[in-house]
Design an enzyme around this catalytic site. Structure first.
Site, mmCIF file in Angstrom:
data_model
loop_
_atom_site.group_PDB
_atom_site.id
_atom_site.type_symbol
_atom_site.label_atom_id
_atom_site.label_comp_id
_atom_site.label_asym_id
_atom_site.label_seq_id
_atom_site.Cartn_x
_atom_site.Cartn_y
_atom_site.Cartn_z
ATOM 1 N N TYR A 1 -2.592 -5.835 -7.011
ATOM 2 C CA TYR A 1 -1.997 -4.556 -6.637
ATOM 3 C C TYR A 1 -1.040 -3.997 -7.690
ATOM 4 O O TYR A 1 -0.682 -2.820 -7.641
ATOM 5 C CB TYR A 1 -1.259 -4.683 -5.294
ATOM 6 C CG TYR A 1 -2.179 -4.713 -4.107
ATOM 7 C CD1 TYR A 1 -2.567 -3.543 -3.461
ATOM 8 C CD2 TYR A 1 -2.682 -5.915 -3.621
ATOM 9 C CE1 TYR A 1 -3.412 -3.563 -2.368
ATOM 10 C CE2 TYR A 1 -3.542 -5.951 -2.533
ATOM 11 C CZ TYR A 1 -3.896 -4.768 -1.908
ATOM 12 O OH TYR A 1 -4.746 -4.794 -0.829
ATOM 13 N N ASP B 1 -3.018 -11.939 3.343
ATOM 14 C CA ASP B 1 -4.143 -12.779 2.906
ATOM 15 C C ASP B 1 -4.585 -12.496 1.472
ATOM 16 O O ASP B 1 -5.412 -13.222 0.933
ATOM 17 C CB ASP B 1 -5.335 -12.642 3.862
ATOM 18 C CG ASP B 1 -5.998 -11.274 3.812
ATOM 19 O OD1 ASP B 1 -5.529 -10.402 3.055
ATOM 20 O OD2 ASP B 1 -6.986 -11.057 4.546
#
Length: 444
Positions: free
Chosen positions: A267, A172
């Site tokens: 990330y 998600d």
């Protein structure tokens, strides 16, 4: 016309995210009717608290839906159409060790990135395969929508060990970022955009973004990201609002500067700026502690209050906005909507200049017979080089689990871009083996 009603089992029934998923399912009954919701978890005590609260909520808001919770696989996985899997093997206690052990050696300590992510992956593989086995034994026609982390390693493991299974591996985080980008452009929803995206899970880039009329939105989004990352598009209802996340959203500005032709996943900061991450980490109080002191206490506190009062009125439960992605995906399969989603799938030429066996995250069209990949073409050398290194790390980790190989696990950690040397990798691995002796296969 009478619409078919579906039976759903949530694997990870004791999760703090489970109430939000239940509320999101209820918010979408008009397009995804449900006859039965089941919870499954191997931690009966933890699940009971969440389940009892959800049982009260369901009786008050959707009494027509049958609800059960259990630790018995046969009861949980029989007569279901969809398995929604979001398990955390070892729970937050092990996540804390995933984060703190690498930090002890001056290495990034993060849930899905670096050595901590590999440790988590070694725990998750067996748990996800076990759930997949239960589904195939008791409901062989069901679909498993898996968003258990670390999704990249889990996806590679299912590719290797269960290549013909009806499982879709999803995440998600890109959805959250796409909602932020839609907000930057004054759009109501990410569904008003069409994107091109390539990479690995938690390791990818947007290369094209258009609105429904074909207008190129990249220049406007780049302007925002170059100035402040994603930090200027954080909604009050966003689940990622803790200080650590605010810093992550801001740091995207620097990640973007490395390649301003694309928009990066958040990330990537762990791989491109590991020194910054370590410097700004508290080895005594990591993200796991933040979650345990925050979300964990809040959700379980709300559950206990519902149980004590016997009513869910003013309970503080909120639908998990990111769970809407799961409902969309289930609808695409159930109703053959042919909607586009980012999935983690075998490359097999979708990225033409990359390992065909790699599990890549790319747009796919989803219908009742599964998915069809949307070809992304060739990717630039910079991204290709980073992805080749990271996919090797993920494949070595899965091979280490399958073969029980200490050597391959050492190689995996050594190869991670977050780790400075083979010696540091070995020191971290030996500590991780001791910490995970109840969860990992024996390595030799």
């Amino acid at each position: 016309m009478i619409m078919k009603k579906f039976s759903v089992v949530i694997a990870g029934g004791g999760s703090t995210f489970t109430p939000g998923i239940v509320l999101m399912l209820l918010d979408n009954l008009d397009r995804f009717p449900i006859r039965s919701i089941k919870f499954y978890d191997n931690d009966a005590k933890r699940q009971k608290i969440v389940a009892k609260a959800c049982e009260i909520y369901l009786k008050e808001h959707a009494p027509e839906i049958e609800f059960t919770y259990t630790t018995d696989p046969q009861r949980a996985f029989s007569d279901v159409d969809f398995v929604l899997a979001h398990i955390r093997v070892g729970k937050y206690a092990m996540r804390e060790l995933d984060e703190k052990i690498p930090l002890k050696y001056g290495v990034v300590g993060q849930e899905t990135c670096g050595p901590g992510g590999l440790a988590y992956g070694m725990r998750s593989i067996g748990g996800v395969i076990e759930i997949l086995n239960y589904m195939e034994e008791y409901s062989p026609n069901a679909w498993m929508l898996n968003y258990s982390n670390p999704a990249a390693i889990v996806a590679e493991a299912t590719r290797r060990l269960r290549p013909d299974s009806k499982i879709l591996n999803i995440c998600d985080m890109p959805i959250d970022l796409e909602e932020k980008m839609a907000d930057m452009c004054g759009l109501k929803s990410r569904k008003e955009m069409q994107v091109s995206y390539y990479g690995l899970n938690h390791f990818g880039w947007w290369s094209e973004i258009y609105d429904k009329d074909g207008k190129d939105l990249m220049p406007e989004i780049k302007e925002h990201v170059a100035a402040n990352g994603f930090a200027d598009a954080i909604a009050k209802t966003d689940q990622h609002v803790d200080q650590s996340w605010l810093e992550t959203f801001q740091k995207v500005r620097d990640v973007y500067a490395v390649d301003p032709t694309t928009i990066p996943n958040t990330y990537l900061k762990y791989y491109l700026f590991p020194d910054y991450v370590v410097e700004h980490s508290n080895p005594e109080y990591t993200r796991a502690n933040e979650v345990m002191d925050g979300r964990e206490k809040q959700v379980f506190g709300a559950c206990k209050e519902i149980i004590e009062k016997g009513t869910s009125k003013e309970c503080g439960f909120e639908p998990d906005v990111h769970a809407s992605y799961i409902v969309d995906l289930a609808c695409a399969i159930a109703k053959n909507t042919q909607e586009r989603f980012l999935l983690i799938v075998p490359n097999e030429g979708a990225i033409e200049n990359f390992d065909p066996s790699a599990m890549v995250e790319i747009p796919c069209v989803v219908g009742s017979n599964g998915y069809e990949k949307i070809v992304q073409g060739a990717i630039p050398r910079f991204q290709k080089g980073l992805m080749e290194q990271q996919v090797a790390v993920e494949k070595l980790t899965v091979e280490a689990w399958i073969e029980g190989s200490y050597q391959k696990m050492w190689q995996a950690i050594t190869l991670s871009k977050t780790v400075s040397s083979a010696k540091v990798a070995k020191d971290i691995l030996d500590d991780l083996i001791e910490a995970n002796k109840d969860y990992w296969p024996k390595l030799s």
